[in-house]
Design a protein around this motif. Structure first.
Motif, short mmCIF file in Angstrom:
data_model
loop_
_atom_site.label_atom_id
_atom_site.label_comp_id
_atom_site.label_asym_id
_atom_site.label_seq_id
_atom_site.Cartn_x
_atom_site.Cartn_y
_atom_site.Cartn_z
N SER A 85 45.98 50.55 36.18
CA SER A 85 46.68 49.42 36.81
C SER A 85 45.69 48.37 37.30
O SER A 85 45.78 47.89 38.44
CB SER A 85 47.55 49.91 37.97
N LEU A 86 44.77 48.03 36.43
CA LEU A 86 43.71 47.10 36.83
C LEU A 86 44.26 45.72 37.14
O LEU A 86 45.24 45.26 36.52
CB LEU A 86 42.64 47.02 35.73
N LYS A 87 43.62 45.08 38.11
CA LYS A 87 44.02 43.75 38.57
C LYS A 87 42.84 42.78 38.36
O LYS A 87 41.69 43.22 38.35
CB LYS A 87 44.38 43.80 40.05
N PRO A 88 43.12 41.50 38.25
CA PRO A 88 42.02 40.55 38.12
C PRO A 88 41.00 40.65 39.26
O PRO A 88 39.80 40.45 39.03
CB PRO A 88 42.73 39.20 38.14
N GLU A 89 41.46 41.02 40.44
CA GLU A 89 40.52 41.14 41.57
C GLU A 89 39.62 42.37 41.46
O GLU A 89 38.71 42.54 42.28
CB GLU A 89 41.28 41.16 42.90
N ASP A 90 39.84 43.22 40.47
CA ASP A 90 38.93 44.34 40.22
C ASP A 90 37.72 43.90 39.39
O ASP A 90 36.79 44.69 39.18
CB ASP A 90 39.65 45.47 39.48
N THR A 91 37.74 42.67 38.91
CA THR A 91 36.63 42.16 38.11
C THR A 91 35.34 42.17 38.92
O THR A 91 35.28 41.60 40.02
CB THR A 91 36.94 40.73 37.62
N ALA A 92 34.32 42.84 38.39
CA ALA A 92 33.04 42.96 39.10
C ALA A 92 32.07 43.73 38.23
O ALA A 92 32.46 44.36 37.24
CB ALA A 92 33.22 43.68 40.43
#
Length: 124
Positions: A85-92
């Motif tokens: 359930s990845l979210k754009p805010e997990d980008t790193a």
């Protein structure tokens, strides 16, 4: 020589999944806790999850609880981070690290060894 090799990053759409791996060598794996941290551009490094190699205890940051699962294969000296359930805010950039400073170790400064990062990009 101590090595922590992180892999498994990539580009995924929001709602998708990735599994990160951290292969460790050069130290007694069972004596350490392994943590995952992430750092987005312009932000501080954030503790995501950690696992005790000795007893399998786990810790998750509130931001990933219920979506990420950390596990360890002690026979392979490898820790995994299953990210659903990845979210754009997990980008790193995601980093794995090892510590003997007790469990759970949520502060980056308490970690002894670090691997290179693996980039996770979640598109909306």
């Amino acid at each position: 020589e101590v090595q922590l090799q992180a892999s498994g990053g990539g580009l995924v759409q929001a709602g998708g999944s990735l599994r990160l791996s951290c292969a460790a060598s050069g130290f007694t794996f069972d004596d350490y806790a392994i943590g995952w941290f992430r750092q987005a551009p312009g932000k501080e490094r954030e503790g995501v999850s950690c696992i005790s190699s000795s007893d399998g205890s786990t810790y998750y940051a509130d931001s990933v609880k219920g979506r990420f699962t950390i596990s360890s294969d002690n026979a392979k000296n490898t820790v995994y981070l299953q990210m659903n359930s990845l979210k754009p805010e997990d980008t790193a950039a995601y980093y794995c690290a090892a510590t003997r400073s007790g469990f759970p170790a949520t502060v980056a400064a308490s970690y002894d060894y670090w691997g290179q990062g693996t980039l996770v990009t979640v598109s909306s």
